[in-house]
Motif scaffolding. Sequence first.
Motif, PDB file in Angstrom:
ATOM      1  N   ASP A   1     -20.918  26.996 -49.313  1.00 51.07           N
ATOM      2  CA  ASP A   1     -20.623  26.847 -47.887  1.00 51.07           C
ATOM      3  C   ASP A   1     -20.508  25.352 -47.538  1.00 51.07           C
ATOM      4  N   LEU A   2     -19.792  24.610 -48.403  1.00 51.76           N
ATOM      5  CA  LEU A   2     -19.695  23.161 -48.189  1.00 51.76           C
ATOM      6  C   LEU A   2     -18.867  22.817 -46.952  1.00 51.76           C
ATOM      7  N   VAL A   3     -17.830  23.597 -46.680  1.00 55.63           N
ATOM      8  CA  VAL A   3     -16.969  23.304 -45.518  1.00 55.63           C
ATOM      9  C   VAL A   3     -17.783  23.385 -44.236  1.00 55.63           C
ATOM     10  N   ARG A   4     -18.566  24.487 -44.082  1.00 57.42           N
ATOM     11  CA  ARG A   4     -19.365  24.612 -42.852  1.00 57.42           C
ATOM     12  C   ARG A   4     -20.433  23.529 -42.793  1.00 57.42           C
TER      13      ARG A   4
ATOM     14  N   ALA B   1     -20.598  17.261 -36.653  1.00 61.15           N
ATOM     15  CA  ALA B   1     -20.948  17.614 -35.273  1.00 61.15           C
ATOM     16  C   ALA B   1     -22.269  17.004 -34.850  1.00 61.15           C
ATOM     17  N   THR B   2     -23.158  16.709 -35.797  1.00 58.36           N
ATOM     18  CA  THR B   2     -24.476  16.123 -35.470  1.00 58.36           C
ATOM     19  C   THR B   2     -24.500  14.617 -35.703  1.00 58.36           C
TER      20      THR B   2
ATOM     21  N   GLN C   1     -31.167  21.793 -39.294  1.00 61.94           N
ATOM     22  CA  GLN C   1     -31.627  22.653 -38.195  1.00 61.94           C
ATOM     23  C   GLN C   1     -30.494  23.524 -37.694  1.00 61.94           C
ATOM     24  N   THR C   2     -29.306  22.945 -37.582  1.00 58.22           N
ATOM     25  CA  THR C   2     -28.157  23.723 -37.083  1.00 58.22           C
ATOM     26  C   THR C   2     -27.816  24.863 -38.019  1.00 58.22           C
TER      27      THR C   2
ATOM     28  N   GLN D   1     -12.236  15.326 -40.777  1.00 58.27           N
ATOM     29  CA  GLN D   1     -12.474  16.138 -39.575  1.00 58.27           C
ATOM     30  C   GLN D   1     -11.183  16.773 -39.075  1.00 58.27           C
ATOM     31  N   ILE D   2     -10.089  15.986 -39.093  1.00 59.00           N
ATOM     32  CA  ILE D   2      -8.802  16.553 -38.660  1.00 59.00           C
ATOM     33  C   ILE D   2      -8.377  17.660 -39.616  1.00 59.00           C
ATOM     34  N   ALA D   3      -8.584  17.444 -40.914  1.00 63.31           N
ATOM     35  CA  ALA D   3      -8.224  18.482 -41.883  1.00 63.31           C
ATOM     36  C   ALA D   3      -9.056  19.745 -41.667  1.00 63.31           C
ATOM     37  N   LEU D   4     -10.339  19.579 -41.307  1.00 63.74           N
ATOM     38  CA  LEU D   4     -11.189  20.743 -41.017  1.00 63.74           C
ATOM     39  C   LEU D   4     -10.649  21.526 -39.837  1.00 63.74           C
ATOM     40  N   ARG D   5     -10.214  20.774 -38.781  1.00 68.59           N
ATOM     41  CA  ARG D   5      -9.669  21.455 -37.592  1.00 68.59           C
ATOM     42  C   ARG D   5      -8.384  22.198 -37.954  1.00 68.59           C
ATOM     43  N   LEU D   6      -7.473  21.509 -38.700  1.00 71.60           N
ATOM     44  CA  LEU D   6      -6.210  22.147 -39.069  1.00 71.60           C
ATOM     45  C   LEU D   6      -6.447  23.343 -39.978  1.00 71.60           C
TER      46      LEU D   6
END
Length: 620
Positions: free
Chosen positions: A555-558, A565-566, A575-576, A609-614
């Motif tokens: 689960d590396l992407v998440r 995000a933190t 914690q998240t 981060q942009i690649a994660l969004r796309l």
Amino acid sequence: MQAERPSILQLVLEGADFDAAVAQARSAGLSAKELAELERERTVALQLRETLIRHRRNEAELQLLNDTANDLASMRDLDSILQAIADRARRLLECDLAYISLSDHDRGDCFIKAAAGNISGLLVGLRLAAGTGLGGMVARTGEPSSVRNYHNDPSFLHTDPIDRTVAAEGIESLLAVPVKLKQEVIGVLLAAHRAVRSFSSRDTNALIMLANHAAVAIENSRLLTAAQTAVEDLRVANATIGSHVDDLERTVDVHERLTKLVIQGKSVDEVVHATAAAVPGQVLIVDEHGAVVTSSDQDEEPPFELAEIGVEARRSGHTLVRDHICVVPMITESEPLGTLVHLGTTTINDTDRRILERAALVATLVLVTRRRMAEAEAQVRGELLGELLTQKIHDYDQLRHRASILGVDLDTCRVLVVAHLDRPARERIYPALAALARRFRGLATHHHGAVVLLAPGDDPRAVAHAASRELSRTSRHRVTAGAALVPHPTAVLAAHDEAAKCVRALLALGRHGETAEAGDLGFVGVLFNGHPDVSGFVQATLGPVLDYDRTHRADLVRTIEAFCATNQNARNTAQTLHLHHNTVSQRLNRVRLLLGDQWRDADRLLEIQIALRLHKISGT
């Protein structure tokens, strides 16, 4: 017994009197029919005799003109030449008076220099203001003209000095023709009669032919005088420096060697080395910016003051000698090319200085010739590439044929490079374009303020890097370049748009002097690309992480999403995700191994981060 009819042809041959022959035939009792036939033959014979007379006259005129040309060719003195022309003009037209005037460019008028058949002392030396008299009018218009009665003719401007001279010579009829050299009127040749009569077109043509001979003879005399003056000046100059014979032979020898280099099409490097061999020391060509173009000794560093003294030499327009440094400006009518510099151990003498000046002239000729050839070549190649860069429908078969004439295979040209030069100098653009096109066996042009290269190859990045180095070397400016693949000649325009956007992106990001494809710019390249490859960008940025998650059900992407995000806080990320802090640290270490040690740098993390969004939006 009936008398024998006389032979008219025999009479023509003997030059006999035809009328007497006819009268003799009548008295001899010839029949009326024979007399009528004799009369017809007499008419034809008269015409034949007139034709023979004209032919003999033309032959005499041609012989006279030929003799004149031969005589003039052997003459050297201008006064003798002009007097001979006046004498021959008088004989040629069988006139009473002939004279010739020359134009005086300094005073803007003309003056009579020589005359034949003149009876007053007023003619030779008489000045004719521009446009005055028949001669002045012909000098101004450049067209032949004649008058039957000089004093009563209002077609030209009369003046008292000219009219008094004409009256003193008793001139009535006058013919004037221009003496021209390369369409420039350098004088007027005139023939005159002291009785009223007309000049025929034959007279005019004959005088024009003589005037043409006169123009050549006058120019030859002037050139000879100029050459003699130059030789005398050179002799005087050589006499002031001692061993003038040896110096002259040495100078001529060097000049011949340098001239042969030009004829053989050698480069300016060859000129520099030949000059250094003739004048011991280091010889350099320095451009107008102070940069060394070539040197006879590449290992020797030139002094720092070359740029300053070069500017001074160009401003003065003369050779400057400072101690052991001699600087010769290389200047054309349109632009400065730099300077030729000699660095010796002692101050050079006058002979060496002249050799350096000749060398600078030869180097200038070589550079200008190469530049003009480069401009012509760049224009031809640029026009062809310019057509490919338009939106018009092309005849690609014709374009392929035109490219093949230039040695370019259009179908193998699969790379397009757009290069931006910092402060390009116009005089260096065309040589740089020609060198670039030859180096890469392609086409190059200057388009919308940038250099565009279409070249063979399958690796746009490699071609762009090589082209940037070559262009930077020849133009002497920093180069920022973008590249794109051209799958087919019809895609040149699209590839240009992609490469140009890549250049604009590099400049906007402050990455001057770099070379890149759109794919090298990460998300910026995606944004600037007209056909963004989202999945390709995501794979190039996150590919190893995505592959690892699929293979190991990880689960590396998440984890990366939560980490970003933190604000990159590992404890808050744990914690998240409801994970132990050590687990998150292990995952982040795995990400580092997969994406590299710089994955947390600001620019790199932004792309991630942009690649994660796309990735999330596209579902790739």
